[in-house]
Write an enzyme that holds these catalytic residues in place. Structure first.
Site, PDB file in Angstrom:
ATOM      1  CG  ASN A  10      43.551  49.936  47.048  1.00  0.00           C
ATOM      2  OD1 ASN A  10      43.263  49.610  48.210  1.00  0.00           O
ATOM      3  ND2 ASN A  10      42.788  50.748  46.317  1.00  0.00           N
ATOM      4  CD1 TRP A  11      46.108  43.837  48.740  1.00  0.00           C
ATOM      5  CD2 TRP A  11      45.926  42.833  50.746  1.00  0.00           C
ATOM      6  NE1 TRP A  11      47.090  42.865  48.820  1.00  0.00           N
ATOM      7  CE2 TRP A  11      46.995  42.239  50.039  1.00  0.00           C
ATOM      8  CE3 TRP A  11      45.625  42.371  52.028  1.00  0.00           C
ATOM      9  CZ2 TRP A  11      47.767  41.196  50.575  1.00  0.00           C
ATOM     10  CZ3 TRP A  11      46.398  41.338  52.575  1.00  0.00           C
ATOM     11  CH2 TRP A  11      47.448  40.759  51.844  1.00  0.00           C
ATOM     12  CE  LYS A  12      40.254  48.796  44.709  1.00  0.00           C
ATOM     13  NZ  LYS A  12      39.449  49.010  43.528  1.00  0.00           N
ATOM     14  CG  HIS A  97      40.623  54.517  45.496  1.00  0.00           C
ATOM     15  ND1 HIS A  97      39.371  54.104  45.091  1.00  0.00           N
ATOM     16  CD2 HIS A  97      41.519  53.731  44.859  1.00  0.00           C
ATOM     17  CE1 HIS A  97      39.522  53.091  44.245  1.00  0.00           C
ATOM     18  NE2 HIS A  97      40.803  52.843  44.091  1.00  0.00           N
ATOM     19  CD  GLU A  99      37.015  51.301  44.953  1.00  0.00           C
ATOM     20  OE1 GLU A  99      37.656  50.932  45.955  1.00  0.00           O
ATOM     21  OE2 GLU A  99      37.145  50.759  43.830  1.00  0.00           O
ATOM     22  CD  GLU A 166      43.453  53.795  40.939  1.00  0.00           C
ATOM     23  OE1 GLU A 166      44.024  52.704  40.904  1.00  0.00           O
ATOM     24  OE2 GLU A 166      42.602  54.091  41.794  1.00  0.00           O
ATOM     25  N   GLY A 172      38.276  47.774  38.363  1.00  0.00           N
ATOM     26  CA  GLY A 172      37.538  46.549  38.630  1.00  0.00           C
ATOM     27  C   GLY A 172      36.648  46.084  37.494  1.00  0.00           C
ATOM     28  CB  SER A 212      41.366  46.699  34.623  1.00  0.00           C
ATOM     29  OG  SER A 212      40.042  46.740  35.141  1.00  0.00           O
ATOM     30  N   GLY A 233      44.545  46.900  42.164  1.00  0.00           N
ATOM     31  CA  GLY A 233      43.517  46.443  43.096  1.00  0.00           C
ATOM     32  C   GLY A 233      43.431  44.927  43.106  1.00  0.00           C
ATOM     33  N   GLY A 234      42.497  44.389  42.335  1.00  0.00           N
ATOM     34  CA  GLY A 234      42.211  42.954  42.348  1.00  0.00           C
ATOM     35  C   GLY A 234      43.439  42.080  42.195  1.00  0.00           C
TER      36      GLY A 234
HETATM   37  P1  PGA Z   1      41.584  47.230  40.046  1.00  0.00           P
HETATM   38  O1  PGA Z   1      41.564  48.455  41.108  1.00  0.00           O
HETATM   39  O2  PGA Z   1      43.037  46.927  39.776  1.00  0.00           O
HETATM   40  O3  PGA Z   1      40.879  46.124  40.745  1.00  0.00           O
HETATM   41  O4  PGA Z   1      40.893  47.717  38.822  1.00  0.00           O
HETATM   42  C1  PGA Z   1      42.503  49.493  41.030  1.00  0.00           C
HETATM   43  C2  PGA Z   1      42.269  50.487  42.145  1.00  0.00           C
HETATM   44  O5  PGA Z   1      41.108  50.821  42.415  1.00  0.00           O
HETATM   45  O6  PGA Z   1      43.229  50.957  42.777  1.00  0.00           O
END
Ligand code: PGA
Length: 250
Positions: A10-12, A97, A99, A166, A172, A212, A233-234
């Site tokens: 997930n590149w956000k 998600h 977010e 999640e 993050g 994470s 994510g990251g």
């Molecule tokens: P993260 O994000 O791996 O950067 O913690 C995961 C996500 O929100 O899908």
């Protein structure tokens, strides 16, 4: 029951055209041994979808959107429909998600409608659930996630839907739940999916862990019972880290 693992990046709100080189590099590192064991998909921002679709197809990776509107089209400035994602080459879309839930006030009902839209368009929804830190500290994590599953899954969803657990406090932050907490939550999620969709389907639904996930902890997290992959994510922004995570399945 063997569920084929899925590792989704997930590149956000990250990624420019130059980042497409990372997808190419992911394809080069996604060798036959890994392809035999796990599906890999990337979910780039909307601006890159069509270009990334071509690159991902050549690289042998799947493509997913990060969100979709519930309607197939119309007067919704700034939104993207599931049909548009499909047209750009996507086969998955992330919905619900945390977010989206926090930045845009999305409710379980909104998420359910988006998941239904994804299915209508022929996409596989990756439906996200997870508790906040105060909810976990209050001992409410299972209750909260159970209610999100009940509210966010379309009633007659097919077994190819994907659930992503999640914990909001793990996204993050570099923090992760203990493997025992992950095991407890994923077993509980499997039961709740069963209550909603029936035993046969529930056994086939992939339940991803997200929050994470990194190359250094992927092996430990991804071997937990009922963890059928990761939403990353990251660590999905570079081929090195993303393949490092997926390599837990080698
Ligand atoms: P993260 O994000 O791996 O950067 O913690 C995961 C996500 O929100 O899908």
């Amino acid at each position: 029951m063997t569920r084929r693992p899925l590792v989704a990046g997930n590149w956000k709100m990250n990624g420019l055209r130059a980042s497409l080189a990372e997808i190419e590099a992911m394809g080069a590192a996604y060798d036959d041994a890994l392809r035999a064991r796990a599906d890999l998909i990337v979910c780039p921002p909307a601006t890159l979808m069509a270009l990334a679709g071509d690159v991902a197809a050549r690289a042998g990776l799947g493509l997913g959107g990060q969100d979709c509107h519930a309607a197939p089209g119309g007067a919704h400035t700034g939104d993207i429909s599931a049909e548009m994602l499909k047209d750009a080459g996507a086969s998955y879309v992330i919905v619900g998600h945390s977010e989206r839930r926090s930045d845009h006030g999305e409710t379980d009902g909104d998420v359910r409608a988006k998941a239904a839209a994804a299915l209508r368009a022929g996409l596989t929804p990756i439906i996200c659930v997870g508790e906040t830190r105060p909810e976990r500290d209050a001992g409410d994590a299972l209750t909260v996630v159970g209610a999100q599953i009940d509210g966010s899954l379309p009633a007659d969803a097919p077994s190819h839907i994907v659930i992503a657990y999640e914990p909001v406090w793990a996204i993050g932050t570099g923090l992760t739940p203990t493997v025992d907490d992950v095991a407890a939550m994923h077993a509980f999620a499997r039961e709740r999916i069963e209550a909603r969709l029936g035993r046969g389907k529930s056994a086939e639904v992939r339940i991803l862990y997200g929050g994470s996930v990194k190359p250094s902890n992927a092996r430990e997290l991804l071997r937990v019972a009922n963890v059928d992959g990761a939403l990353v994510g990251g660590a999905s922004l570079t081929a090195k880290d993303f393949i490092g995570v997926a390599s837990a399945y080698r």
